[in-house]
Each structure stands twice: as structure tokens, then as C-alpha cells.
Design a protein around this motif. Sequence first.
Motif, PDB file in Angstrom:
ATOM      1  N   UNK A  53     -15.442 -23.434  29.261  1.00 35.83           N
ATOM      2  CA  UNK A  53     -16.163 -22.717  30.576  1.00 35.83           C
ATOM      3  C   UNK A  53     -16.825 -21.294  30.242  1.00 35.83           C
ATOM      4  N   UNK A  54     -17.811 -21.113  31.179  1.00 37.36           N
ATOM      5  CA  UNK A  54     -18.700 -19.867  30.683  1.00 37.36           C
ATOM      6  C   UNK A  54     -17.749 -18.592  31.441  1.00 37.36           C
ATOM      7  N   UNK A  55     -18.234 -17.451  31.194  1.00 36.72           N
ATOM      8  CA  UNK A  55     -17.432 -16.449  31.912  1.00 36.72           C
ATOM      9  C   UNK A  55     -17.458 -16.522  33.433  1.00 36.72           C
ATOM     10  N   UNK A  56     -18.660 -16.949  33.959  1.00 38.05           N
ATOM     11  CA  UNK A  56     -18.825 -16.994  35.532  1.00 38.05           C
ATOM     12  C   UNK A  56     -17.942 -17.986  35.912  1.00 38.05           C
ATOM     13  N   UNK A  57     -17.800 -19.147  35.261  1.00 34.96           N
ATOM     14  CA  UNK A  57     -17.124 -20.424  35.610  1.00 34.96           C
ATOM     15  C   UNK A  57     -15.613 -20.141  35.817  1.00 34.96           C
ATOM     16  N   UNK A  58     -15.179 -19.261  34.827  1.00 34.41           N
ATOM     17  CA  UNK A  58     -13.901 -18.829  34.602  1.00 34.41           C
ATOM     18  C   UNK A  58     -13.525 -17.957  35.728  1.00 34.41           C
ATOM     19  N   UNK A  59     -14.458 -17.147  35.937  1.00 36.93           N
ATOM     20  CA  UNK A  59     -14.317 -16.085  37.251  1.00 36.93           C
ATOM     21  C   UNK A  59     -14.252 -17.036  38.461  1.00 36.93           C
ATOM     22  N   UNK A  60     -15.208 -17.914  38.762  1.00 33.82           N
ATOM     23  CA  UNK A  60     -14.904 -18.762  39.958  1.00 33.82           C
ATOM     24  C   UNK A  60     -13.897 -19.433  40.076  1.00 33.82           C
ATOM     25  N   UNK A  61     -13.458 -19.783  38.877  1.00 34.41           N
ATOM     26  CA  UNK A  61     -12.017 -20.613  38.967  1.00 34.41           C
ATOM     27  C   UNK A  61     -10.874 -19.954  39.529  1.00 34.41           C
ATOM     28  N   UNK A  62     -10.916 -18.661  39.060  1.00 30.84           N
ATOM     29  CA  UNK A  62      -9.881 -17.491  39.473  1.00 30.84           C
ATOM     30  C   UNK A  62     -10.207 -17.236  40.844  1.00 30.84           C
ATOM     31  N   UNK A  63     -11.352 -17.180  41.284  1.00 28.50           N
ATOM     32  CA  UNK A  63     -11.866 -16.678  42.758  1.00 28.50           C
ATOM     33  C   UNK A  63     -11.146 -17.882  43.656  1.00 28.50           C
ATOM     34  N   UNK A 115     -22.274 -22.190  39.278  1.00 29.18           N
ATOM     35  CA  UNK A 115     -21.140 -22.079  38.677  1.00 29.18           C
ATOM     36  C   UNK A 115     -20.078 -22.988  39.289  1.00 29.18           C
ATOM     37  N   UNK A 116     -20.029 -23.053  40.790  1.00 24.93           N
ATOM     38  CA  UNK A 116     -19.091 -23.835  41.468  1.00 24.93           C
ATOM     39  C   UNK A 116     -19.581 -25.449  41.489  1.00 24.93           C
ATOM     40  N   UNK A 117     -20.861 -25.684  41.492  1.00 17.68           N
ATOM     41  CA  UNK A 117     -21.326 -27.012  41.052  1.00 17.68           C
ATOM     42  C   UNK A 117     -20.956 -27.480  39.815  1.00 17.68           C
ATOM     43  N   UNK A 118     -20.987 -26.713  38.828  1.00 20.13           N
ATOM     44  CA  UNK A 118     -20.605 -27.143  37.451  1.00 20.13           C
ATOM     45  C   UNK A 118     -19.046 -27.533  37.508  1.00 20.13           C
ATOM     46  N   UNK A 119     -18.289 -26.807  38.146  1.00 14.86           N
ATOM     47  CA  UNK A 119     -17.012 -26.942  38.235  1.00 14.86           C
ATOM     48  C   UNK A 119     -16.586 -28.156  38.890  1.00 14.86           C
ATOM     49  N   UNK A 120     -17.191 -28.595  39.855  1.00 13.52           N
ATOM     50  CA  UNK A 120     -17.209 -29.864  40.567  1.00 13.52           C
ATOM     51  C   UNK A 120     -17.542 -30.780  39.782  1.00 13.52           C
ATOM     52  N   UNK A 121     -18.689 -30.767  39.070  1.00 13.77           N
ATOM     53  CA  UNK A 121     -19.165 -31.846  38.335  1.00 13.77           C
ATOM     54  C   UNK A 121     -18.126 -32.210  37.004  1.00 13.77           C
ATOM     55  N   UNK A 136      -4.172 -18.602  37.590  1.00 20.33           N
ATOM     56  CA  UNK A 136      -3.345 -17.353  38.268  1.00 20.33           C
ATOM     57  C   UNK A 136      -2.677 -16.584  37.256  1.00 20.33           C
ATOM     58  N   UNK A 137      -2.066 -17.155  36.442  1.00 26.37           N
ATOM     59  CA  UNK A 137      -1.135 -16.647  35.387  1.00 26.37           C
ATOM     60  C   UNK A 137      -1.889 -15.801  34.330  1.00 26.37           C
ATOM     61  N   UNK A 138      -3.437 -16.310  34.129  1.00 28.18           N
ATOM     62  CA  UNK A 138      -4.208 -15.500  33.235  1.00 28.18           C
ATOM     63  C   UNK A 138      -4.286 -14.012  33.671  1.00 28.18           C
ATOM     64  N   UNK A 139      -4.159 -13.279  32.443  1.00 25.63           N
ATOM     65  CA  UNK A 139      -4.323 -11.720  32.776  1.00 25.63           C
ATOM     66  C   UNK A 139      -5.648 -11.380  32.872  1.00 25.63           C
ATOM     67  N   UNK A 140      -5.961 -10.460  33.782  1.00 24.39           N
ATOM     68  CA  UNK A 140      -7.157  -9.922  34.279  1.00 24.39           C
ATOM     69  C   UNK A 140      -8.364  -9.844  32.986  1.00 24.39           C
ATOM     70  N   UNK A 141      -7.906  -9.466  31.933  1.00 22.84           N
ATOM     71  CA  UNK A 141      -8.618  -9.092  30.750  1.00 22.84           C
ATOM     72  C   UNK A 141      -9.427 -10.243  30.249  1.00 22.84           C
ATOM     73  N   UNK A 142      -8.973 -11.609  30.746  1.00 27.22           N
ATOM     74  CA  UNK A 142      -9.502 -12.669  30.184  1.00 27.22           C
ATOM     75  C   UNK A 142     -10.853 -13.003  30.969  1.00 27.22           C
ATOM     76  N   UNK A 143     -11.061 -12.215  31.919  1.00 30.17           N
ATOM     77  CA  UNK A 143     -12.206 -12.394  32.854  1.00 30.17           C
ATOM     78  C   UNK A 143     -13.096 -11.245  32.700  1.00 30.17           C
ATOM     79  N   UNK A 144     -13.007 -10.336  32.064  1.00 26.09           N
ATOM     80  CA  UNK A 144     -13.968  -9.290  31.664  1.00 26.09           C
ATOM     81  C   UNK A 144     -14.780  -9.418  30.586  1.00 26.09           C
TER      82      UNK A 144
END
Length: 207
Positions: free
Chosen positions: A127-137, A170-176, A199-207
Motif C-alpha cells: 500500500x502507498x502511504x495515503x492508502x495506509x492512512x485511509x485504511x486507518x481513517x 486511495x479509497x477506490x484503490x482500497x475497494x478494488x 488499529x494496533x499499528x503505531x502512529x509512526x507507521x503513518x508518517x
Amino acid sequence: MAALRTALDKRKTGLSVVFTGSSQSGLKRVFSQRDAPFFNFATEITLPPLPDAFVTQQLKAFHETYRGRVAAETAQAAFEDFDRNPLMFQIWLNALPLNGFDDAAARAQVTQQMAETGGYDRTWLDLSPIQRAMLRLLAEDVPQPTGQRGHDFLKALTGASFTTSQRQKAQKALAQRHLIDNWQGHWHLSDPLLKAWVLARPDRDFT
């Protein structure tokens, strides 16, 4: 599928059928498209989450097997943190004796076991950084994921500002990739185990 529909129709007075699938939106299409073999065949239902009595029952069985004791409050907190998922709770409960009844260590084992079984760590690397962040969101159930609240959440999480178009892409890519699904107008993670892992991933994984 047409042959299956015919066979089920012939036995509808003596057979009950439950349909499940990895994609809720995909499953709904099976019963909503007029040219689909199962058009109007089934009724959609939402099963209620397991009640707190599940935790009580599991603790009773656990204490009959192991000498160590687990406080009801600790077990209930774990159940809630695991999004009331029975499989994750049972993995945690069984991991306690192996980790000296250390709650944090048992939770870490749950995360590790989920990653190994579901291949979540490999998925994460793809996953790209924004896809990871959208997954967390979406795992956090943040409303308006492509609106202002979604923007503010990602800004606080990553320190970066993503446009509406970037978040929609990013949301579309996650759905696909079938990682997220739309249910009654609400986007959420398709796999509850993946949700807990994210949800268990530390915040540093998204920066």
C-alpha cells in the motif's frame, strides 16, 4: 449458479440457506441485479454483535481449564478493544497462560498471529502511504472520509494535507483490492481482523 438456484427452489420448504461473502456490496448485487440467477432470492439481515455474556461464558470455561485467573474487567476491555470479535478474543485468552498472564504480551501475540495468518504485513507493504492512512481513517470510523473531517484526521495522523481527489483515489484503490466495502452508505474494512490489526499499528507507521 442457475442450477444451484433451481435446486434450492425445489427444496425451499425443507432447507434454509445462509449466503456470506468477502464483499458485502458484491453479495448485494447477486440478489439485486435483475439478470442475476439469485435475483430477489434472499433477504438481507444484520446479525447483532455478541453480548457481554459471551465474555462471561468464555472466562468460565477458561477458569475450569487453567489455574490462573483473569479479571472480568480485563477480559471485557480486551473484548471491546478487539471490536467484540470472538476469534480475536479467544486468541488473546489462549495466549494469556503462554505469556505469564501478561495482557500486553498476549495482545502482541494476537497482532502477530493475525499478521501471519492473514498476510497483513505483506498487504501493508503493497500500500502507498495515503492508502495506509485511509485504511486507518476508515478503521477509526471517521465520518466524511473524503470531506473536511477526513482531511483533518489525516492531517493530524500524517502531518500531510491530501486533496479530496487524492483521498477518493486511495479509497477506490482500497475497494478494488477488496480491503474496504460499502455497507448501507458507510465505508468500512471488509475484514474485522484486519481492522483490529490496522488499529494496533503505531502512529509512526503513518508518517
